[in-house]
Design a protein around this motif. Structure first.
Motif, PDB file in Angstrom:
ATOM      1  N   TRP A 157     -20.553  -5.797  42.150  1.00 19.18           N
ATOM      2  CA  TRP A 157     -20.254  -6.108  40.742  1.00 19.18           C
ATOM      3  C   TRP A 157     -19.021  -7.003  40.668  1.00 19.18           C
ATOM      4  CZ3 TRP A 157     -21.682  -1.237  42.453  1.00 19.18           C
ATOM      5  CH2 TRP A 157     -22.961  -0.814  42.027  1.00 19.18           C
ATOM      6  N   HIS A 175     -20.931  -1.658  34.387  1.00 19.62           N
ATOM      7  CA  HIS A 175     -22.242  -1.044  34.137  1.00 19.62           C
ATOM      8  C   HIS A 175     -22.043   0.201  33.268  1.00 19.62           C
ATOM      9  CE1 HIS A 175     -21.671   1.100  38.341  1.00 19.62           C
ATOM     10  NE2 HIS A 175     -20.594   1.110  37.618  1.00 19.62           N
ATOM     11  N   SER A 177     -23.020   3.144  34.160  1.00 20.65           N
ATOM     12  CA  SER A 177     -23.046   4.343  35.019  1.00 20.65           C
ATOM     13  C   SER A 177     -21.814   5.249  34.859  1.00 20.65           C
ATOM     14  CB  SER A 177     -23.218   3.933  36.480  1.00 20.65           C
ATOM     15  OG  SER A 177     -24.467   3.296  36.648  1.00 20.65           O
ATOM     16  N   GLN A 180     -22.324   8.406  32.955  1.00 23.36           N
ATOM     17  CA  GLN A 180     -22.948   9.561  33.640  1.00 23.36           C
ATOM     18  C   GLN A 180     -21.892  10.628  33.919  1.00 23.36           C
ATOM     19  OE1 GLN A 180     -25.076   9.001  37.317  1.00 23.36           O
ATOM     20  NE2 GLN A 180     -25.806   6.985  36.710  1.00 23.36           N
ATOM     21  N   ASP A 203     -20.260 -12.999  35.845  1.00 20.88           N
ATOM     22  CA  ASP A 203     -21.508 -13.677  36.235  1.00 20.88           C
ATOM     23  C   ASP A 203     -21.598 -15.013  35.498  1.00 20.88           C
ATOM     24  OD1 ASP A 203     -22.351 -11.697  37.894  1.00 20.88           O
ATOM     25  OD2 ASP A 203     -23.838 -10.839  36.516  1.00 20.88           O
ATOM     26  N   THR A 208     -31.436 -15.700  33.318  1.00 20.82           N
ATOM     27  CA  THR A 208     -31.581 -14.234  33.333  1.00 20.82           C
ATOM     28  C   THR A 208     -30.237 -13.506  33.401  1.00 20.82           C
ATOM     29  OG1 THR A 208     -31.893 -14.336  35.725  1.00 20.82           O
ATOM     30  CG2 THR A 208     -33.895 -14.204  34.380  1.00 20.82           C
ATOM     31  N   MET A 210     -26.063 -13.057  31.827  1.00 18.10           N
ATOM     32  CA  MET A 210     -24.970 -13.336  30.884  1.00 18.10           C
ATOM     33  C   MET A 210     -23.727 -12.610  31.402  1.00 18.10           C
ATOM     34  SD  MET A 210     -25.869 -15.226  28.296  1.00 18.10           S
ATOM     35  CE  MET A 210     -24.668 -14.922  27.010  1.00 18.10           C
ATOM     36  N   PHE A 213     -23.420  -8.399  28.665  1.00 21.36           N
ATOM     37  CA  PHE A 213     -24.801  -8.018  28.372  1.00 21.36           C
ATOM     38  C   PHE A 213     -24.860  -6.509  28.105  1.00 21.36           C
ATOM     39  CE2 PHE A 213     -25.935  -6.236  32.587  1.00 21.36           C
ATOM     40  CZ  PHE A 213     -24.894  -6.748  33.365  1.00 21.36           C
ATOM     41  N   PHE A 255     -27.905   1.841  46.004  1.00 23.34           N
ATOM     42  CA  PHE A 255     -26.751   2.010  45.113  1.00 23.34           C
ATOM     43  C   PHE A 255     -25.933   3.152  45.699  1.00 23.34           C
ATOM     44  CE2 PHE A 255     -30.030   0.286  42.274  1.00 23.34           C
ATOM     45  CZ  PHE A 255     -29.348  -0.793  41.715  1.00 23.34           C
ATOM     46  N   THR A 258     -26.648   6.707  44.082  1.00 25.49           N
ATOM     47  CA  THR A 258     -27.954   7.383  44.131  1.00 25.49           C
ATOM     48  C   THR A 258     -28.480   7.342  45.559  1.00 25.49           C
ATOM     49  OG1 THR A 258     -28.889   5.287  43.341  1.00 25.49           O
ATOM     50  CG2 THR A 258     -28.749   7.074  41.741  1.00 25.49           C
ATOM     51  N   GLU A 275     -36.799  -8.085  37.662  1.00 25.16           N
ATOM     52  CA  GLU A 275     -36.056  -6.839  37.865  1.00 25.16           C
ATOM     53  C   GLU A 275     -35.412  -6.413  36.549  1.00 25.16           C
ATOM     54  OE1 GLU A 275     -32.774  -7.176  40.735  1.00 25.16           O
ATOM     55  OE2 GLU A 275     -31.704  -5.947  39.273  1.00 25.16           O
ATOM     56  N   LEU A 276     -35.673  -5.174  36.140  1.00 30.90           N
ATOM     57  CA  LEU A 276     -35.089  -4.701  34.870  1.00 30.90           C
ATOM     58  C   LEU A 276     -33.992  -3.672  35.072  1.00 30.90           C
ATOM     59  CD1 LEU A 276     -38.059  -4.358  32.365  1.00 30.90           C
ATOM     60  CD2 LEU A 276     -36.460  -6.223  32.664  1.00 30.90           C
ATOM     61  N   CYS A 279     -32.339   2.569  39.884  1.00 25.96           N
ATOM     62  CA  CYS A 279     -32.493   4.002  39.639  1.00 25.96           C
ATOM     63  C   CYS A 279     -32.437   4.763  40.957  1.00 25.96           C
ATOM     64  CB  CYS A 279     -33.813   4.284  38.928  1.00 25.96           C
ATOM     65  SG  CYS A 279     -35.259   3.672  39.815  1.00 25.96           S
ATOM     66  N   PHE A 302     -30.865   6.247  35.958  1.00 17.30           N
ATOM     67  CA  PHE A 302     -31.340   4.862  35.958  1.00 17.30           C
ATOM     68  C   PHE A 302     -30.441   4.027  35.059  1.00 17.30           C
ATOM     69  CE2 PHE A 302     -33.952   7.271  32.879  1.00 17.30           C
ATOM     70  CZ  PHE A 302     -33.667   6.596  31.710  1.00 17.30           C
ATOM     71  N   PHE A 304     -30.935   0.295  32.991  1.00 18.55           N
ATOM     72  CA  PHE A 304     -31.793  -0.860  32.695  1.00 18.55           C
ATOM     73  C   PHE A 304     -30.993  -1.923  31.950  1.00 18.55           C
ATOM     74  CE2 PHE A 304     -35.495   2.347  32.027  1.00 18.55           C
ATOM     75  CZ  PHE A 304     -35.659   2.479  33.395  1.00 18.55           C
ATOM     76  N   ILE A 319     -32.522 -16.126  28.539  1.00 15.81           N
ATOM     77  CA  ILE A 319     -31.739 -15.042  27.901  1.00 15.81           C
ATOM     78  C   ILE A 319     -30.635 -15.609  26.998  1.00 15.81           C
ATOM     79  CG2 ILE A 319     -29.893 -14.712  29.628  1.00 15.81           C
ATOM     80  CD1 ILE A 319     -30.646 -11.718  29.659  1.00 15.81           C
TER      81      ILE A 319
HETATM   82  C1  FA5 Z   1     -26.475  -1.374  38.005  1.00 17.17           C
HETATM   83  O1  FA5 Z   1     -25.689  -1.847  37.171  1.00 17.17           O
HETATM   84  C2  FA5 Z   1     -26.563   0.111  38.221  1.00 17.17           C
HETATM   85  N1  FA5 Z   1     -25.490   0.759  37.522  1.00 17.17           N
HETATM   86  C3  FA5 Z   1     -27.917   0.611  37.780  1.00 17.17           C
HETATM   87  C4  FA5 Z   1     -28.209   2.017  38.193  1.00 17.17           C
HETATM   88  C5  FA5 Z   1     -27.925   3.055  37.342  1.00 17.17           C
HETATM   89  C6  FA5 Z   1     -28.742   2.283  39.463  1.00 17.17           C
HETATM   90  C7  FA5 Z   1     -28.202   4.366  37.718  1.00 17.17           C
HETATM   91  C8  FA5 Z   1     -28.996   3.590  39.855  1.00 17.17           C
HETATM   92  C9  FA5 Z   1     -28.722   4.619  38.975  1.00 17.17           C
HETATM   93  P1  FA5 Z   1     -27.552  -3.683  38.565  1.00 17.17           P
HETATM   94  O2  FA5 Z   1     -26.296  -4.379  38.879  1.00 17.17           O
HETATM   95  O3  FA5 Z   1     -28.729  -4.019  39.379  1.00 17.17           O
HETATM   96  O4  FA5 Z   1     -27.400  -2.104  38.638  1.00 17.17           O
HETATM   97  O5  FA5 Z   1     -27.885  -3.924  37.042  1.00 17.17           O
HETATM   98  C10 FA5 Z   1     -28.934  -3.246  36.397  1.00 17.17           C
HETATM   99  C11 FA5 Z   1     -29.730  -4.208  35.496  1.00 17.17           C
HETATM  100  O6  FA5 Z   1     -28.857  -4.870  34.575  1.00 17.17           O
HETATM  101  C12 FA5 Z   1     -30.384  -5.341  36.233  1.00 17.17           C
HETATM  102  O7  FA5 Z   1     -31.603  -4.914  36.802  1.00 17.17           O
HETATM  103  C13 FA5 Z   1     -30.623  -6.342  35.133  1.00 17.17           C
HETATM  104  O8  FA5 Z   1     -31.758  -5.998  34.357  1.00 17.17           O
HETATM  105  C14 FA5 Z   1     -29.409  -6.164  34.304  1.00 17.17           C
HETATM  106  N2  FA5 Z   1     -28.396  -7.182  34.624  1.00 17.17           N
HETATM  107  C15 FA5 Z   1     -27.588  -7.245  35.692  1.00 17.17           C
HETATM  108  N3  FA5 Z   1     -26.766  -8.307  35.629  1.00 17.17           N
HETATM  109  C16 FA5 Z   1     -27.064  -8.952  34.474  1.00 17.17           C
HETATM  110  C17 FA5 Z   1     -26.549 -10.095  33.802  1.00 17.17           C
HETATM  111  N4  FA5 Z   1     -25.515 -10.798  34.290  1.00 17.17           N
HETATM  112  N5  FA5 Z   1     -27.090 -10.478  32.624  1.00 17.17           N
HETATM  113  C18 FA5 Z   1     -28.112  -9.740  32.091  1.00 17.17           C
HETATM  114  N6  FA5 Z   1     -28.628  -8.640  32.652  1.00 17.17           N
HETATM  115  C19 FA5 Z   1     -28.119  -8.232  33.832  1.00 17.17           C
END
Ligand code: FA5
Length: 334
Positions: A157, A175, A177, A180, A203, A208, A210, A213, A255, A258, A275-276, A279, A302, A304, A319
């Motif tokens: 991150w 994020h 998380s 939680q 970022d 896709t 921002m 977000f 992760f 998890t 990818e959404l 989890c 999870f 999203f 986006i």
């Molecule tokens: C996480 O942020 C983890 N906290 C998710 C998680 C939670 C995993 C609980 C396990 C258990 P990640 O960095 O992949 O994961 O981001 C999750 C989702 O956020 C991505 O799949 C995507 O849909 C969205 N995302 C990530 N970065 C961006 C961005 N810069 N702009 C828009 N959407 C984004």
């Protein structure tokens, strides 16, 4: 004399009918029923009538005639007054009614709509909704999520730091998380919760991504929760949010908070996958940081990306379109 009375009454009624204002009717009263009026003069001639019965009868007829003329004046005056009042109200009144054209009315943003829909779907599945702060401590954003200082996974991150007395200890949450941990610390298990909110990363914007977000975090803590519960919940959610013919898949991933972990993708109309979210089963160290005994409790979590969900649901190519505030674009989504 009877003929004279009838003629005087006709002339008086004609004058009343011709009057056009309440003020002119007030003046008319004296000239049609006063002493000097034709009827008044006939009355003064009554004394010269010798026959007493005839005098009485003519006196009665004159009184009736005068009352009839006075009644006609009163009726006409009331009509004129009410017409004058209405005209005055129409000319002096202020119209306080306001009309907002439907096309100028505001509407909720696409991402807000998606968040509300996500909350509805999860509440329908028995979840409660919680929230946490956007400015977060290093402890909740990383450490309690099984990422001690200098853990290499922190670089997953690109973090924005907030100036603070102890540099690096306060961040804009990367994020959802950390919520939680806050929920585990505050709510006694079993827990079925979703936590939507805004998140921040260094970022570069593209189709896709921002830098600001939204995510929706999910957390289930109960006895004997397995990966099958996680897969089943995600499947139920996908069908409820996107529709029965949408396909999703879980891909093995990593992760720190998890174990095992997976990534959640859905297939677009053109056959490509997006990818959404991530989890997995909540790591025992995370349960401990939340004050729970991993021997007794297990769970899944999870996270999203809401903006990407809104983008896919409405087949939006980029986006960034959702944030340029072009009304021609935003008005398409009521
Ligand atoms: C996480 O942020 C983890 N906290 C998710 C998680 C939670 C995993 C609980 C396990 C258990 P990640 O960095 O992949 O994961 O981001 C999750 C989702 O956020 C991505 O799949 C995507 O849909 C969205 N995302 C990530 N970065 C961006 C961005 N810069 N702009 C828009 N959407 C984004």
């Amino acid at each position: 004399m009877r003929n004279d009375i009838a003629a005087a009454v006709d002339a008086a009624l004609a004058e009343v009918a011709a009057a056009s204002s309440a003020a002119s009717l007030a003046g008319l009263s004296g000239s049609v029923v006063g002493k000097k009026s034709p009827l008044g003069q006939l009355k003064s001639k009554l004394g010269s009538i010798g026959d007493i019965d005839e005098r009485k009868a003519l006196g009665q007829a004159l009184n009736d005639a005068m009352r009839a003329v006075e009644a006609a004046i009163a009726t006409k005056r009331a009509e004129c007054e009410s017409a004058e009042l209405e005209a005055q109200m129409a000319s002096e009144g202020v119209d306080l009614t306001e009309r907002i054209a439907p096309s100028r009315r505001g509407r909720t943003h696409l991402v807000t709509q998606a968040t509300q829909r996500l909350e509805d779907v999860f509440v329908g599945l028995g979840f409660q909704v919680a929230e946490g702060p956007e400015v977060e401590s290093d402890f909740y954003n990383f450490e309690a999520l099984n990422m001690p200082k200098s853990h290499p996974a922190r670089s997953m991150w690109d973090t924005l730091f907030v100036e603070s007395a102890e540099p690096g200890s306060v961040v804009l949450r990367t994020h959802t998380s950390p919520v939680q941990i806050r929920v585990m610390q505050e709510w006694p298990p079993p827990i079925y919760a979703v936590m939507p909110g805004r998140v921040f990363r260094r970022d570069t914007p593209d189709a896709t991504h921002m830098p600001v977000f939204h995510q929706i975090e999910g957390l289930v803590i109960d006895r004997n929760i397995t990966f099958r519960d996680l897969a089943g919940t995600i499947e139920a959610f996908t069908k409820a949010f996107f529709g029965a013919d949408f396909t999703s898949r879980l891909r093995p991933s990593y992760f720190p908070f998890t174990e095992p972990s997976a990534e959640f993708d859905i297939r677009r109309a053109n056959g490509s996958w997006i990818e959404l979210g991530g989890c997995g089963m909540v790591h025992p160290n995370v349960l401990r940081a939340g004050g729970l005994d991993p021997e007794e409790w297990s769970g899944f979590a999870f996270g999203f990306g809401i903006d990407r969900m809104a983008k896919e649901r409405h087949s939006i190519d980029d986006i960034r379109e959702m944030y340029t505030n072009d009304l021609r674009f935003l008005r398409q989504f009521s």
